[in-house]
Write an enzyme that holds these catalytic residues in place. Sequence first.
Site: not given
Length: 363
Positions: A90, A103, A110, A114, A117, A343
């Site tokens: 994104e 951004c 990832c 976390c 997330c 996000c």
Amino acid sequence: MDNLLDFNLRELTEYLEKFGHKPYRAKQLLKWIYQSGEHDFSQMTDLAKSFRQSLQTTSEIATPSIQLDHLSTDGTRKWLLDVGAKNGIEAVFIPETDRGTLCISSQVGCALECTFCSTGRQGFNRNLTSGEIVGQLWLANKMLREQANYRLLAHEDRIITNVVMMGMGEPLTNYNHVVHALEMMLDDHVYGLSRRRVTLSTSGLIPAIDKLRDDCPVSLAISLHAPDDKLRDEIVPINKKYPLQDLMAACIRYIEKAPRDFVTFEYVMLEGVNDSVDQAKALVKLVKNVPCKFNLIPFNPFPNSGYLCSSRSVINAFKQVLMDAGLVATVRKTRGDDIDAACGQLAGQVQDKTKRTMRLKAV
Ligand code: SAH
Ligand code: SF4
């Protein structure tokens, strides 16, 4: 085919020399690619025809391809980009009166897990190349220039004035490609952004933070999210390896040489988890020696996250504790909500949909 977005000025010069082209051609080419936003060699009219023809046989200006392109009612524009093998990343453009912030992503997925997330939930797929990182900027610039209703800010000759590496992925686990891309963003022959207008956000990989300070000291944002190791170990698991006191020391080292600099601490507001007044007070103690600003981020919910966003009044009370202690604290505006411009959400949603279709097919 070689992707020219992978090359900085020196590398492009060497690359062209390999094919017998003069070094000054590199600057001309960069100007076409980045200032004019041209990807078609045949349109680069002031370059010799033989040079253009030669480029066409060896090189390309390749960007991720656009899978979805959404414009939100508040002007936020979000792209879901395909980087091959059905992998989506994104990029989000957020216009404000005094700046235009892009951004961008550094990885597909990832690995750091976390707990709040959505990218972390998707797991790690692969690192983006430097050309794929710069390519997001190139593509966004091109699309925004074409956006009919967009007007340049009166004092700027560029639409994207700031870049933040806060999209998908942990940039410091893709160090070499990310730093190469950052250097290109700062390079006057490429985007010529000042280092203060380029921000890298990290969950806190200390050795890489130290290295970044020496290699390319852009603005640093740290995803803090908890005032003590016990809670941070749980929600930002990399904390077990790089605990808070060590992280604070790394932040101080990072900005030591630049007295006007500060670290931005990001803090996602999770109801009943990290949002109490006592936790705000503990935070004030934790950061007492670090020149910093706080950015409180309302949690963006996603399916099965297991978290809720703190209420506005709780966020305000938390912010007040920080401000009473003399810290600068802002609450991030939620932008582009109507298009899930938050996000990891769009990619997550599309991937979920794919999985659902696959499930349906399997039945
Ligand atoms: N990996 C880097 C950069 C990408 S995440 C990092 O962790 O800093 C960018 C920011 O979004 C981080 O501060 C991250 O903690 C935050 N974030 C992740 N998921 C979120 C969510 N669901 N709601 C709000 N912020 C979130
Ligand atoms: Fe990775 Fe950042 Fe998400 Fe943590 S918050 S899982 S480091 S992208």
